[in-house]
Design a protein around this motif. Sequence first.
Motif, PDB file in Angstrom:
ATOM      1  N   UNK A 370       0.813  -1.203   0.000  1.00 40.76           N
ATOM      2  CA  UNK A 370       0.000   0.000   0.000  1.00 40.76           C
ATOM      3  C   UNK A 370       0.850   1.259   0.000  1.00 40.76           C
ATOM      4  N   UNK A 371       1.934   1.231   0.770  1.00 39.43           N
ATOM      5  CA  UNK A 371       2.802   2.401   0.888  1.00 39.43           C
ATOM      6  C   UNK A 371       3.869   2.460  -0.205  1.00 39.43           C
ATOM      7  N   UNK A 375      -0.429   0.901  -3.873  1.00 43.54           N
ATOM      8  CA  UNK A 375      -1.614   0.090  -4.174  1.00 43.54           C
ATOM      9  C   UNK A 375      -2.480  -0.019  -2.923  1.00 43.54           C
ATOM     10  N   UNK A 376      -3.235   1.058  -2.631  1.00 45.59           N
ATOM     11  CA  UNK A 376      -4.056   1.057  -1.424  1.00 45.59           C
ATOM     12  C   UNK A 376      -5.180   0.037  -1.508  1.00 45.59           C
ATOM     13  N   UNK A 377      -5.841  -0.052  -2.649  1.00 44.64           N
ATOM     14  CA  UNK A 377      -6.941  -1.018  -2.786  1.00 44.64           C
ATOM     15  C   UNK A 377      -6.453  -2.448  -2.599  1.00 44.64           C
ATOM     16  N   UNK A 378      -5.328  -2.779  -3.237  1.00 44.02           N
ATOM     17  CA  UNK A 378      -4.775  -4.116  -3.082  1.00 44.02           C
ATOM     18  C   UNK A 378      -4.327  -4.386  -1.655  1.00 44.02           C
ATOM     19  N   UNK A 402      -5.090   2.185   9.097  1.00 46.44           N
ATOM     20  CA  UNK A 402      -4.218   3.213   8.543  1.00 46.44           C
ATOM     21  C   UNK A 402      -4.412   3.331   7.028  1.00 46.44           C
ATOM     22  N   UNK A 403      -4.450   2.187   6.328  1.00 47.23           N
ATOM     23  CA  UNK A 403      -4.641   2.231   4.878  1.00 47.23           C
ATOM     24  C   UNK A 403      -6.007   2.803   4.521  1.00 47.23           C
ATOM     25  N   UNK A 404      -7.026   2.470   5.302  1.00 47.04           N
ATOM     26  CA  UNK A 404      -8.354   3.013   5.028  1.00 47.04           C
ATOM     27  C   UNK A 404      -8.379   4.529   5.229  1.00 47.04           C
ATOM     28  N   UNK A 405      -7.667   5.019   6.230  1.00 48.85           N
ATOM     29  CA  UNK A 405      -7.594   6.471   6.428  1.00 48.85           C
ATOM     30  C   UNK A 405      -6.944   7.132   5.219  1.00 48.85           C
ATOM     31  N   UNK A 435      -1.468   7.419  15.818  1.00 48.36           N
ATOM     32  CA  UNK A 435      -1.187   8.122  14.562  1.00 48.36           C
ATOM     33  C   UNK A 435      -2.267   7.846  13.524  1.00 48.36           C
ATOM     34  N   UNK A 436      -2.746   6.603  13.473  1.00 48.94           N
ATOM     35  CA  UNK A 436      -3.836   6.274  12.562  1.00 48.94           C
ATOM     36  C   UNK A 436      -5.100   7.054  12.887  1.00 48.94           C
TER      37      UNK A 436
END
Length: 529
Positions: A370-371, A375-378, A402-405, A435-436
């Motif tokens: 993702x970072x 590829x946030x969706x993946x 965190x990825x959803x944010x 942090x998230x």
Amino acid sequence: MQFTFGGYVLDPARRELTHHAKVVPIGPQVFDLLLHLVRNRDRVVSKDELLQAVWSGRIVSESTITSHINAVRKAIGDTGEEQHLVRTVARKGFRFVGKVGEIGEARLPRGSTVVEHSSSESREPPSVLVLPDKPSITVLPFHNLSGDPEQEYFADGVVDDIIVALSRMRWLFVIARNSSFTYKGRAVDVKEVGRELGVRYVLEGSVRKTGNKVRITGQLSDATTGMHLWAERFEGTLDDIFELQDQMADSVVGAIAPQLERAEIERARRKPTESLDAHDYYLRGMAKLHSGTREAIEAALPLFYKATELDPEFASAYGMAAWCHFWRKVNGWMTDRPREIAEGTRLARLAVELGRDDAVALTRGGHALGHLAGDLNGGIALLDWAVLLNPNLTPAWFLGGFLRALHGETDAAIEHLAHAVRLSPLDPEMFRVQAGMALAHFFAGRFDSASAWAEKAVGNLPSFLAAVSLAAASHALAGRMDKAKRAMQRVRTLDPSLRVSNLKDWLPIHRPEDLARFADGLRLAGLPE
């Protein structure tokens, strides 16, 4: 405000649906769908409106909407044939037709730790945790009886593996390793542990490793009464270590749920690697990782590489190595960004390719993708799969949050992060969750809450660049310029190369409006273009 109908209570603040005071299991999007229908019960809600309200305008299939409507009906005791509460209006949409009452917010906290996200104030986890509906357990650090302090990592690794084995039992609520390990080196009272962690059972034990011989002892107690339920000793050689851990996990499960079929226990067994040397290096790496400091990452990364050299199919080790590269990137520690990002991406892809049934590999590898690959969706999909494999894996929940944010799904992010807190309420790595939370509240436009969560994260890990940056931006947009300027000084010290123009290269922020808001806040705080 809470909504009541037919014995049900819908609590938006706690994100909770109850029926006669008993919590009804309901997914995040199903909850959002029900809440939107109830709040707009005076009219028909179109499918387009639901797509915007529940799925943030993303395109989903007709069957997805239908399945979620069916899930809403099932949760509240309705059916598509009866439609007593949720009515389908042909070619128009849906309407909630049940009689709804409204009551003020309940004064007493529920059992689950849920963070309020409908106001500008942040909320601490409640001091008393109610026992979950299903059996719950924490595994305390085992005593190292080897007489060699260098064997601490081995004793800790044995506990880690037992926690993993227990976590795969979907009917069992297992406290995360990080919270249970806050008791390391302390004399404990099992009743107090049970109250602090909100669990019924406590497993204690010891490990003695002498040469090639290993002895593991365990004692299971009911924390509500302090009564000992079970005690056993397992002996063998180092070659038998995985089998010994499985035996203990099996015995604990047997003591908690005698009715569990043996086949389910067998399905839950999974050795992380056949190479004991590789596993040893992996455990050494994990022992160094939890502090989050630059020195810890530099020490852990070569140990994970060594584990993969000894076992080229060790998916979890690839995942942790990839995650180390992510952590270096997010904190501005990379010296050759293109090469290190490419290497981290390579490791992450290996982790998810080799570890399709390994929740740890999917979690760390998916988050790194993702970072590092953007590829946030993946990444979110991989983390959701990890949660299905192991619903007690705390990192899968908070990293998924965190990825959803970053993707702009702020409410869902907060739900995932709050669940991570419940699984690990005393986690020394709480700075990651904090942090998230800061990121989710910031993108939701709640700058007071964002700054409060960011300051907590910075207090726990001053070198966390993302947390310091969020503190600077949220203070600035809230008009607290003195605090914003002080935080920006810290940002410039941590990463002198950070600029407004390279924010997109630093964090994979999906929505243009979120990136623009972050840029505005940092610019206002004093970050150069």
